[in-house]
Design a protein around this motif. Structure first.
Motif, short mmCIF file in Angstrom:
data_model
loop_
_atom_site.label_atom_id
_atom_site.label_comp_id
_atom_site.label_asym_id
_atom_site.label_seq_id
_atom_site.Cartn_x
_atom_site.Cartn_y
_atom_site.Cartn_z
N UNK A 168 0.82 -1.22 0.00
CA UNK A 168 0.00 0.00 0.00
C UNK A 168 0.85 1.27 0.00
N UNK A 169 2.14 1.12 0.32
CA UNK A 169 3.04 2.27 0.22
C UNK A 169 3.20 2.70 -1.23
N UNK A 170 2.88 1.82 -2.16
CA UNK A 170 2.89 2.16 -3.59
C UNK A 170 1.52 2.60 -4.09
N UNK A 171 0.55 2.67 -3.19
CA UNK A 171 -0.82 3.04 -3.59
C UNK A 171 -1.37 4.16 -2.72
N UNK A 172 -0.48 5.05 -2.28
CA UNK A 172 -0.94 6.26 -1.61
C UNK A 172 -0.88 6.26 -0.10
N UNK A 173 -0.62 5.11 0.53
CA UNK A 173 -0.53 5.07 1.98
C UNK A 173 0.89 5.46 2.40
N UNK A 174 1.00 6.16 3.52
CA UNK A 174 2.32 6.60 3.95
C UNK A 174 2.43 6.75 5.45
N UNK A 175 3.30 7.66 5.86
CA UNK A 175 3.61 7.81 7.28
C UNK A 175 2.40 8.19 8.11
N UNK A 176 1.58 9.10 7.63
CA UNK A 176 0.43 9.55 8.42
C UNK A 176 -0.54 8.41 8.69
N UNK A 177 -0.80 7.61 7.68
CA UNK A 177 -1.70 6.47 7.88
C UNK A 177 -1.08 5.44 8.82
N UNK A 178 0.22 5.23 8.69
CA UNK A 178 0.90 4.28 9.58
C UNK A 178 0.81 4.75 11.03
N UNK A 179 1.03 6.04 11.25
CA UNK A 179 0.91 6.59 12.61
C UNK A 179 -0.51 6.43 13.14
N UNK A 180 -1.47 6.65 12.27
CA UNK A 180 -2.87 6.56 12.67
C UNK A 180 -3.24 5.12 13.04
N UNK A 181 -2.71 4.17 12.27
CA UNK A 181 -2.98 2.76 12.56
C UNK A 181 -2.43 2.38 13.93
N UNK A 182 -1.20 2.82 14.21
CA UNK A 182 -0.59 2.52 15.51
C UNK A 182 -1.35 3.20 16.63
N UNK A 183 -1.73 4.45 16.43
CA UNK A 183 -2.43 5.20 17.46
C UNK A 183 -3.80 4.59 17.77
N UNK A 184 -4.52 4.20 16.74
CA UNK A 184 -5.84 3.60 16.94
C UNK A 184 -5.76 2.34 17.80
N UNK A 185 -4.76 1.52 17.53
CA UNK A 185 -4.59 0.28 18.27
C UNK A 185 -3.96 0.51 19.64
N UNK A 186 -3.14 1.56 19.74
CA UNK A 186 -2.29 1.69 20.91
C UNK A 186 -1.15 0.70 20.79
N UNK A 187 -0.61 0.57 19.57
CA UNK A 187 0.33 -0.50 19.27
C UNK A 187 1.74 -0.27 19.77
N UNK A 188 2.41 -1.39 20.03
CA UNK A 188 3.82 -1.38 20.43
C UNK A 188 4.73 -1.53 19.22
N UNK A 189 4.15 -1.84 18.07
CA UNK A 189 4.90 -2.01 16.84
C UNK A 189 3.93 -2.05 15.69
N UNK A 190 4.46 -2.07 14.45
CA UNK A 190 3.62 -2.10 13.27
C UNK A 190 4.15 -3.13 12.28
N UNK A 191 3.30 -4.09 11.96
CA UNK A 191 3.61 -5.01 10.87
C UNK A 191 3.46 -4.29 9.53
N UNK A 192 4.42 -4.47 8.64
CA UNK A 192 4.22 -4.23 7.22
C UNK A 192 4.16 -5.61 6.58
N UNK A 193 2.94 -6.03 6.20
CA UNK A 193 2.84 -7.39 5.68
C UNK A 193 3.13 -7.44 4.19
N UNK A 194 3.78 -8.52 3.81
CA UNK A 194 4.18 -8.78 2.43
C UNK A 194 3.38 -9.97 1.92
N UNK A 195 2.57 -9.75 0.89
CA UNK A 195 1.66 -10.80 0.43
C UNK A 195 1.54 -10.83 -1.09
#
Length: 342
Positions: free
Chosen positions: A130-157
Motif C-alpha cells: 500500500x506504500x505504492x498506492x498512496x498510503x504513507x507515514x500519516x496512515x501508519x501513525x494513525x494505525x498505531x495510534x488507533x490500536x495503541x500499538x507497540x509495533x507495526x507489521x508491514x505485511x508482504x503478500x
C-alpha cells in the motif's frame, strides 16, 4: 454504499468456515524429532516460560497472529475476544490489515483494542504494497495510534495479491519506502509474510532498510491463495495451483540462522501446538505466531480463546520439562536438542 475492502474481511472468514482445507495442515514440524530426557533433573513446576518482546514481558512466547478487522459485528467480536484473552494470559497479539479503517471509518472500532489489553504487546498491521498506492507515514501513525500499538507489521503478500481478483500487485521499489517509514515511525516496524515465507534475500533487504524484527510466516498453515480462490468469479484455478507455494516455516527458520545475531524472528505458519512452539524456539524463533486454531474460539468467547491458549501453554511447558530446559534461553537456538530431522 458497501466498501469492497470491508466486505472482503467477511468473505475471508466465510471461505475459511466453508472450506477446512484452507488450513493446509502440512505438519512440517513433525519432521523434527527432539532429544527426550528421561532424567531432566528438574521439577515441572520449576519451568519458567516467560520471555520478553518489544520490551514487554510475556508469560510464554506466543503471539496471536493477525486475523481480521473491519466494520462488522462478527469481526468486532473476534478481535475483542482475542484482545481480552491476550491480556488475561499475558501473550502478544497482532491485528489484521488496518487498511480497511481508511476506507470504512466505522472499522476503527475493531482495532481500538488497548482498552481490552492495557498491558500486553499489541502489533498494528498495514500492507507494505500500500506504500505504492498512496498510503504513507500519516496512515501508519494513525494505525498505531488507533490500536495503541507497540509495533507495526508491514505485511508482504505478493501471492495473495496476485490471486486476489482486485489485488494490488505493484511491489516495485518498496525497500526504500519501507526504510523511510521505519526511520520516521516512533515504534518498531516488523516485516511479515502472510503464509509463503521470507527468504534470505528478503531478510537482507529488510535489514538494509533498518528492520530488526521479521515474522517469517511460512507455508504449512492457512493458505491465503486458496482463500482468495473462493473469491474469484472467472473460473480460474490459479489460487489452487499456488495453495502450497512457499517456504515451510521450519525451513525458513533454518535459512534465517545466519541473521540471528542481527534480528529477532517470529515463527508463524503451520504451528498448531506447544511442541511446534518448542521446536520453533530451538530453531531460533523469539516468538511463535498462531492464528487458525484460535479463530473459531474467538467467534465464541474470550474464555474459549483462553482455554486454547492455556492448552498450548501446558504443552509448551511440558515440552521444556521433557527436554530438561528450565527456561526459554535454555531452549533458544539450542540445536543440540534436535535428535534428527526426517
Amino acid at each position: 454504499m458497501s466498501d469492497p475492502t470491508n466486505d472482503r474481511k467477511i468473505e475471508h472468514i466465510r471461505a475459511i468456515e466453508r472450506d477446512p482445507s484452507t488450513d493446509r495442515e502440512q505438519r512440517y514440524f513433525d519432521r523434527y524429532h527432539l532429544l527426550h530426557r528421561a532424567l531432566p533433573e528438574l521439577a515441572l513446576d520449576e519451568i519458567d516460560t516467560q520471555t520478553t518482546f518489544l520490551n514487554k514481558k510475556l508469560s510464554f512466547p506466543l503471539l496471536i497472529s493477525s486475523m481480521t478487522g473491519g466494520d462488522h459485528e462478527l469481526v468486532n467480536t473476534i478481535n475483542r475476544n482475542l484482545a481480552i484473552a491476550a491480556e488475561a494470559t499475558g501473550v502478544a497479539m497482532a491485528v489484521g490489515s488496518q487498511r480497511v479503517m481508511f476506507t470504512s471509518p466505522d472499522a476503527r472500532e475493531s482495532f481500538s483494542l488497548r482498552q481490552y489489553a492495557p498491558s500486553t504487546v499489541l502489533i498494528g498491521n498495514i500492507g507494505a504494497v500500500q506504500l505504492n498506492y498512496g498510503m504513507g507515514l500519516e496512515q501508519a501513525k494513525e494505525a498505531v495510534q488507533c490500536l495503541g500499538g507497540d509495533g507495526l507489521y508491514l505485511h508482504l503478500n505478493p501471492l495473495q495479491e496476485a490471486v486476489q481478483p482486485e489485488g494490488d500487485t505493484d511491489f516495485s521499489n518498496l525497500q526504500q519506502k519501507i526504510a523511510a517509514l521505519a526511520k520516521a515511525l516512533d515504534v518498531p516496524v516488523l516485516l511479515k509474510e502472510v503464509g509463503s515465507g521470507l527468504s534470505p534475500a528478503d531478510i537482507e533487504l529488510g535489514l538494509s532498510a533498518g528492520i530488526r524484527h521479521f515474522d517469517l510466516a511460512g507455508t504449512g498453515g492457512t493458505s491465503w491463495s486458496r482463500i482468495e480462490h473462493h473469491r474469484r468469479k472467472d473460473g480460474s484455478d490459479l489460487g489452487l495451483c499456488f495453495q502450497d507455494w512457499g517456504i515451510p516455516t521450519p525451513k525458513a527458520l533454518q535459512l534465517a540462522e545466519p541473521y540471528q545475531d542481527r534480528a529477532a524472528f517470529i515463527a508463524s505458519g503451520g504451528l498448531r501446538d506447544g511442541i511446534d512452539m518448542a521446536k520453533s524456539v530451538i530453531l531460533g524463533a523469539s516468538l511463535c505466531g498462531i492464528a487458525a486454531p484460535l479463530l473459531k474460539p474467538a467467534m465464541e468467547s474470550a474464555d474459549a480463546v483462553i482455554t486454547e491458549i492455556e492448552r498450548m501453554r501446558r504443552e509448551f511447558t511440558t515440552a521444556m520439562f521433557l527436554l530438561g530446559a528450565q527456561n526459554v534461553p535454555a531452549l533458544f537456538r539450542n540445536r543440540a536438542l534436535i535428535l534428527e530431522e526426517c
